[in-house]
Every structure is written in structure tokens, then in C-alpha cells.
Write a protein that holds these residues in place. Structure first.
Motif, short mmCIF file in Angstrom:
data_model
loop_
_atom_site.label_atom_id
_atom_site.label_comp_id
_atom_site.label_asym_id
_atom_site.label_seq_id
_atom_site.Cartn_x
_atom_site.Cartn_y
_atom_site.Cartn_z
N ALA A 144 -2.48 -20.98 -59.32
CA ALA A 144 -2.85 -21.86 -60.42
C ALA A 144 -2.62 -21.23 -61.79
CB ALA A 144 -4.31 -22.28 -60.30
N THR A 145 -2.17 -19.99 -61.83
CA THR A 145 -1.91 -19.31 -63.10
C THR A 145 -0.43 -18.93 -63.19
OG1 THR A 145 -2.34 -17.08 -62.24
CG2 THR A 145 -4.23 -18.32 -63.07
N ALA A 146 0.08 -18.92 -64.41
CA ALA A 146 1.47 -18.52 -64.61
C ALA A 146 1.66 -17.07 -64.23
CB ALA A 146 1.88 -18.77 -66.06
N LEU A 147 0.66 -16.24 -64.49
CA LEU A 147 0.73 -14.83 -64.12
C LEU A 147 0.91 -14.69 -62.61
CD1 LEU A 147 -1.46 -11.95 -65.45
CD2 LEU A 147 -1.36 -12.36 -62.99
N GLY A 148 0.10 -15.42 -61.86
CA GLY A 148 0.21 -15.38 -60.40
C GLY A 148 1.55 -15.92 -59.92
N LYS A 149 2.00 -17.00 -60.52
CA LYS A 149 3.28 -17.58 -60.12
C LYS A 149 4.43 -16.60 -60.35
CE LYS A 149 2.01 -22.38 -61.23
NZ LYS A 149 2.36 -23.55 -62.07
N SER A 150 4.37 -15.91 -61.49
CA SER A 150 5.45 -14.99 -61.82
C SER A 150 5.53 -13.85 -60.81
CB SER A 150 5.23 -14.43 -63.24
OG SER A 150 6.36 -13.74 -63.70
N ARG A 192 14.51 -21.55 -63.37
CA ARG A 192 15.54 -22.16 -64.22
C ARG A 192 15.16 -22.05 -65.70
NH1 ARG A 192 15.20 -26.02 -60.03
NH2 ARG A 192 13.90 -27.38 -61.32
N ARG A 193 13.88 -22.13 -65.97
CA ARG A 193 13.36 -22.08 -67.33
C ARG A 193 13.37 -20.65 -67.89
NH1 ARG A 193 8.50 -23.35 -66.11
NH2 ARG A 193 8.87 -25.58 -65.93
N GLY A 194 13.36 -19.68 -66.99
CA GLY A 194 13.26 -18.30 -67.41
C GLY A 194 11.85 -17.89 -67.76
N MET A 195 10.87 -18.66 -67.29
CA MET A 195 9.46 -18.41 -67.60
C MET A 195 8.61 -19.28 -66.69
SD MET A 195 7.54 -19.16 -71.26
CE MET A 195 7.92 -20.95 -71.24
N VAL A 211 6.25 -14.01 -67.85
CA VAL A 211 7.58 -13.50 -67.56
C VAL A 211 7.43 -12.16 -66.83
CG1 VAL A 211 8.67 -14.62 -69.54
CG2 VAL A 211 7.73 -12.30 -69.79
N LEU A 212 8.47 -11.79 -66.12
CA LEU A 212 8.48 -10.52 -65.40
C LEU A 212 8.80 -9.38 -66.36
CD1 LEU A 212 8.34 -9.19 -62.56
CD2 LEU A 212 10.81 -9.56 -62.39
N VAL A 213 8.00 -8.33 -66.30
CA VAL A 213 8.21 -7.16 -67.15
C VAL A 213 9.06 -6.12 -66.44
CG1 VAL A 213 7.10 -5.22 -68.33
CG2 VAL A 213 6.05 -7.50 -68.40
N THR A 214 8.63 -5.73 -65.25
CA THR A 214 9.35 -4.70 -64.49
C THR A 214 9.55 -5.14 -63.05
OG1 THR A 214 7.27 -3.57 -64.00
CG2 THR A 214 8.51 -2.79 -65.90
N PRO A 215 10.78 -5.42 -62.65
CA PRO A 215 11.07 -5.66 -61.24
C PRO A 215 11.12 -4.32 -60.52
CG PRO A 215 13.07 -5.81 -62.50
CD PRO A 215 11.98 -5.57 -63.49
N ASP A 216 10.79 -4.29 -59.27
CA ASP A 216 10.83 -3.02 -58.53
C ASP A 216 10.83 -3.32 -57.04
OD1 ASP A 216 10.07 0.10 -59.46
OD2 ASP A 216 9.73 -0.35 -57.34
N GLU A 233 -0.35 -27.12 -77.58
CA GLU A 233 0.55 -26.24 -78.32
C GLU A 233 1.73 -25.80 -77.46
OE1 GLU A 233 0.31 -22.15 -81.02
OE2 GLU A 233 -1.52 -23.15 -80.34
N MET A 234 1.45 -25.55 -76.17
CA MET A 234 2.52 -25.14 -75.27
C MET A 234 3.58 -26.23 -75.14
SD MET A 234 3.74 -22.84 -73.15
CE MET A 234 2.45 -21.79 -72.46
N MET A 235 3.17 -27.48 -75.11
CA MET A 235 4.09 -28.58 -74.91
C MET A 235 5.09 -28.71 -76.05
SD MET A 235 1.42 -31.38 -73.30
CE MET A 235 2.67 -32.64 -73.05
N THR A 236 4.73 -28.20 -77.22
CA THR A 236 5.64 -28.30 -78.37
C THR A 236 6.30 -26.97 -78.73
OG1 THR A 236 3.81 -27.91 -79.92
CG2 THR A 236 4.30 -30.21 -79.35
N SER A 237 5.88 -25.89 -78.08
CA SER A 237 6.36 -24.57 -78.49
C SER A 237 6.84 -23.70 -77.33
CB SER A 237 5.23 -23.83 -79.24
OG SER A 237 4.70 -24.60 -80.28
N ALA A 238 7.23 -24.31 -76.22
CA ALA A 238 7.58 -23.53 -75.02
C ALA A 238 8.68 -22.51 -75.31
CB ALA A 238 8.00 -24.46 -73.90
N ARG A 239 9.71 -22.89 -76.04
CA ARG A 239 10.81 -21.96 -76.32
C ARG A 239 10.34 -20.79 -77.19
NH1 ARG A 239 16.24 -25.66 -77.48
NH2 ARG A 239 16.36 -26.59 -75.38
N VAL A 240 9.48 -21.09 -78.14
CA VAL A 240 8.93 -20.03 -78.99
C VAL A 240 8.08 -19.08 -78.17
CG1 VAL A 240 7.39 -19.54 -80.94
CG2 VAL A 240 8.98 -21.47 -81.06
#
Length: 260
Positions: A144-150, A192-195, A211-216, A233-240
Motif C-alpha cells: 500500500a506504500t510507494a516505498l514498499g512497491k519500489s 513505465r513511469r520511472g517512479m 524511486v530505487l536508490v541502489t540496485p544490488d 498536490e501529487m496529481m498536479t506535480s508528479a513529474r516535478v
């Protein structure tokens, strides 16, 4: 929950019982008497008394005037040591603090600890909603978290299936993904989004990107960076958000590399 089949043959019962006592006291902020602890831990009162006295002597529990016991300050000291060890070298912590100050968003590091997704460092930002659960050591809700998904995205499909089957896919909100099929499709979109991204899946009105910091090759050395902000805010600033995360990720990676 402990797996009885995984119990070591050389288990030291007194240590195991003492830890059970400490866990029971920790789950009762109003305090417990020795009899209450004994009942919750399924121990005799005499055994519990000796364990509690030992824990009190070492500072891990405190006896109050009403005869109840609460968690002692030594536990806080061990937690601070855990946070320091998890965070890594000073440049990593500085990169997180600088990112939180510059963007106003709370930033998080995560990695696999004992094979389980866990938050290992946090730097809170003033513009992010406060998430009291997301502290170093938090190891739930990876789906349920982006951190976990990544982090889970770095596993094979079979490894992810086993992970989600073991830890479950609890619905934190009505938007939480609770099926393997939906989760796999979401990870593919993140690739596909890179995030990796979640909108209100862990907490209503809150979004998180990672995002991934260090692959290993070593699963426990993989590190991800995430940030949390209002969903609107995320919906309007995802690229930023992605651009800023990648910049911070490079600084964190440099900090980790300098320490190896």
C-alpha cells in the motif's frame, strides 16, 4: 507471530520469556501488574516476578508507585541505536534533511530487513501530512506504500507472490490494492513511469512516490527513496516529484557509496 516449527533446538527459555514479558508491557501503555503480565504471557506469577525484577534492574521496565510496570528508558536507547544503524552514514541523513527542508515533503528510506520491507530512515517535511505509523522499523503495508512497491518491484514475480501471500494485502483504505493481479499491473505502470506511486492507498488524502536508490544482487542492500505529500498536490506535480526524488536519490547513493 512466532513460527513454532522454526524454534531453535538451543532456545534459551528464560530469554524468550523475558522478551515476551517486555512485549506485553510495551503493548499496555497504562501499565500492568505482575499478575496481569503472568496471565498474558501464560507464565506462573513466581516466574514472572523474577523476570520483571531482572528487567527492572536492567532498566527495560519501570515499576510505578501503584505497582504496575511500564516500558523503561533503556528501550528508547536501543531504538535510537536502531535508527542510527538503519539510517547509515551521516551524508545520507543530511541528504534526507536537506530534501525535506527544500521541498517541504517528508522523505523516507526503505530496504529489506530480514527479508521484509521496512522503513529505515525518516526526515519529516512541514508540507506533508503527518503519518505517525511511518517511522524507522515500520514493516507493514508494503503493498500500500510507494516505498514498499519500489522494493517489491526489484523481486521476481514468484518472489513477490510469496511475499504478499505471507504478509497479506490488508485494505488500509478503499483504494488499497488487495489482489495480486491489480498489484502487478500497478507495478508495471510504475516501471513505465520511472517512479512507483500510490494515491490514498495507505492513508486517505495522502500520496507517496518512490524511486530505487541502489540496485544490488543482495536483496538486503537494495535501498529506495520515497516522499509523501497531499494527494491533490501529487496529481498536479508528479513529474516535478520524480525529478526531485531522482536528485535526492543520487545524493543518497553517493553517501552510501562513500561509506563502503
Amino acid at each position: 507471530m512466532r513460527d513454532p516449527l522454526a524454534e531453535p533446538s538451543d532456545l534459551i527459555r528464560s530469554v524468550s520469556r523475558a522478551l515476551r514479558v517486555l512485549e506485553s508491557v510495551g503493548r499496555a501503555p497504562k501499565g500492568l501488574t505482575v499478575k496481569q503480565i503472568a496471565r498474558r504471557c501464560e507464565l506462573t506469577v513466581a516466574t514472572t516476578y523474577h523476570l520483571v525484577r531482572t528487567l527492572a534492574y536492567e532498566g527495560y521496565v519501570i515499576r510505578r508507585e501503584d505497582g504496575t510496570y511500564i516500558v523503561g528508558l533503556e528501550v528508547a536507547d536501543r531504538y535510537r541505536e536502531l535508527v542510527t544503524a538503519f539510517r547509515g552514514p551521516p551524508p545520507v541523513g543530511e541528504a534526507l534533511r536537506r530534501a525535506a527542508a527544500d521541498t517541504g515533503w517528508s522523505h523516507y528510506l526503505g530496504r529489506f530487513v530480514g527479508g521484509q520491507v521496512a522503513i529505515t530512515a525518516v526526515s519529516e517535511g512541514p508540507r506533508s501530512p503527518y503519518l505517525e505509523d511511518l517511522v524507522p522499523g515500520f514493516d507493514e503495508g508494503a503493498h500500500a506504500t510507494a516505498l514498499g512497491k519500489s522494493l517489491l518491484a526489484t523481486l521476481t514475480a514468484e518472489q513477490r507472490f510469496r511475499y504478499l501471500r505471507e504478509y497479506g494485502m490488508r485494505p488500509f483504505t478503499s483504494a488499497t490494492l488487495t489482489t495480486i493481479e491489480a498489484f502487478e499491473a500497478d507495478l508495471a505502470a510504475g516501471d513505465r513511469r520511472g517512479m512507483q506511486l500510490e494515491l490514498g492507498q495507505f492513508r486517505q488524502g495522502v500520496a507517496c512516490a518512490a524511486v530505487l536508490v541502489t540496485p544490488d544482487k543482495d536483496i538486503e542492500r537494495r535501498v529506495v527513496l520515497a516522499c509523501a505529500l497531499p494527494a491533490s498536490e501529487m496529481m498536479t506535480s508528479a513529474r516535478v516529484v520524480r525529478a526531485k526524488l531522482l536528485t535526492v536519490a543520487r545524493a543518497v547513493a553517493d553517501g552510501i557509496a562513500a561509506d563502503t
